[in-house]
Design an enzyme around this catalytic site. Structure first.
Site, short mmCIF file in Angstrom:
data_model
loop_
_atom_site.label_atom_id
_atom_site.label_comp_id
_atom_site.label_asym_id
_atom_site.label_seq_id
_atom_site.Cartn_x
_atom_site.Cartn_y
_atom_site.Cartn_z
N GLY A 37 0.83 -1.21 0.00
CA GLY A 37 0.00 0.00 0.00
C GLY A 37 0.86 1.26 0.00
N GLY A 62 -0.59 4.62 -1.13
CA GLY A 62 -1.79 5.13 -0.47
C GLY A 62 -1.50 6.33 0.41
N GLN A 63 -2.51 6.74 1.19
CA GLN A 63 -2.38 7.97 1.98
C GLN A 63 -1.25 7.87 3.00
OE1 GLN A 63 -5.47 8.92 4.80
NE2 GLN A 63 -5.08 11.10 4.72
N ARG A 86 -2.74 2.00 -7.57
CA ARG A 86 -2.37 3.41 -7.78
C ARG A 86 -0.94 3.55 -8.32
NH1 ARG A 86 -4.12 7.58 -2.95
NH2 ARG A 86 -5.95 6.48 -2.26
N TYR A 118 -15.52 -2.63 7.38
CA TYR A 118 -14.16 -2.13 7.67
C TYR A 118 -13.80 -2.46 9.12
CZ TYR A 118 -10.42 1.38 8.19
OH TYR A 118 -9.24 2.04 8.42
#
Ligand code: SER
Length: 323
Positions: free
Chosen positions: A8, A11-12, A37, A142
């Site tokens: 990841g 990601g952010q 991404r 989640y």
């Protein structure tokens, strides 16, 4: 010498944590793993990148072997709002991805970092000063994957002595990479809107109080926990960490101090509002403080000032540097 894999990584959290780890451990020792991404230019320019799906265990094992990885920061996952739209896929990515990481870590003797979240709590959890060990019972997919993740990490740590450590992150605020699909995303969108349009329509109600944190603190927390003396750790996983507990109304008021013409309106999204209402307002992070010295640095006013300055540079085409 550390050899680190970050899943990841685009990601952010990953896009900033990867750069911070490269700064500490050397660019060539931190391998950024991506799937959907594209990597940011600085990640692409500074060190190795691999591309695979965390659900593909043989691909993961191959990378860990080939790159002689000893530590995995496993950040790849779907966030709360998007997970409600595709719960089966969220279970698949969040749980099977984590199981692959833990199994690989067990076989190849790697340490693991796993980010849990305020989303691991639910409507029965005490919302104020939420204790480290308390009732969880989340009612979102989640949250189900995060609480299951916490438990399976504890299991691997206790049963197989895998050095797996983790945190419960609040909503994260950052200027570099947008989260996408989270309930706390309003607290990032509001800055883009304030700078670009001077107005923002918020999808959570004005008084919805949630724990938030600025990304430099979030990155510092992950690295400090992984560097902590394991003898001092009682919990290992799922440490509550907290920083700034705010409502959209309070965040808007602070932004207005810098941009007086900024206005905010509210159009509540019932799905994300229900998710936010099921989460704590303010966690108690005493265990993180006592066991590994956790303390946030950024106050609300410092975070807002820094966000506005850095995002303004980014939006006008300037380069953003992680310090
Ligand atoms: N920021 C996450 C979300 O909103 C919570 O950890 O889904």
């Amino acid at each position: 010498m550390k050899r680190i894999l970050v899943t990841g990584a685009t990601g952010q959290i990953g896009s900033e944590l990867t750069m911070a780890l490269r700064y500490i451990y050397g660019n060539e020792n931190v391998i950024a793993a991506r799937h959907s991404r594209q990597p940011s230019p600085d990640i692409a320019a500074t060190g190795p990148i691999v591309s695979f799906d965390v659900r593909d265990q043989s691909a993961l094992i191959k990378v860990v072997k080939d790159q002689q990885i000893d530590t995995i920061y496993h950040l790849a996952s779907l966030l709360s709002a998007v997970a409600e739209k595709m719960p089966q896929k969220a279970w698949d990515i969040n749980m099977n991805g984590l199981m692959n990481v833990l199994e690989t870590a067990r076989m190849m003797r790697c340490a693991v970092f796993f980010p849990s979240s305020i989303g691991a709590f639910g409507p029965l959890t005490p919302a104020i000063n939420t204790p480290q060990d308390t009732i969880q019972r989340p009612n979102t997919m989640y949250g189900v994957t995060k609480v299951s993740g916490e438990l399976i990490c504890d299991y691997y740590q206790q049963r197989f002595a895998v050095d797996v450590r983790g945190l419960r992150y609040p909503g994260l605020i950052s200027y570099k990479t947008q989260a996408g699909g989270g309930t706390t995303d309003y607290a990032v969108e509001i800055f883009y809107a304030a700078l670009q349009k001077k107005t923002y329509q918020c999808f959570l109600a004005e008084s919805t109080q949630l724990d938030m944190m600025y990304m430099p603190d979030a990155v510092k927390a992950a690295i400090s926990l992984m560097q902590a003396d394991s003898q001092q750790l009682i919990h290992h996983n799922a440490f509550n960490i907290t920083s700034i507990s705010i409502t959209p109304g309070q965040l808007a008021a602070e932004i207005k101090r810098h941009i007086p013409e900024f206005t905010i309106t509210y159009k509540v999204d019932p799905v994300r509002q229900a998710i936010a209402d099921s989460w704590p307002r303010h966690m108690d992070d005493q265990c993180a403080f006592l066991e590994w010295g956790w303390q946030a640095e950024f106050t609300l006013s410092e975070m807002v000032k820094d966000m506005l300055e850095k995002l303004a540079v980014k939006l006008t085409g300037g380069c953003d540097v992680i310090g």
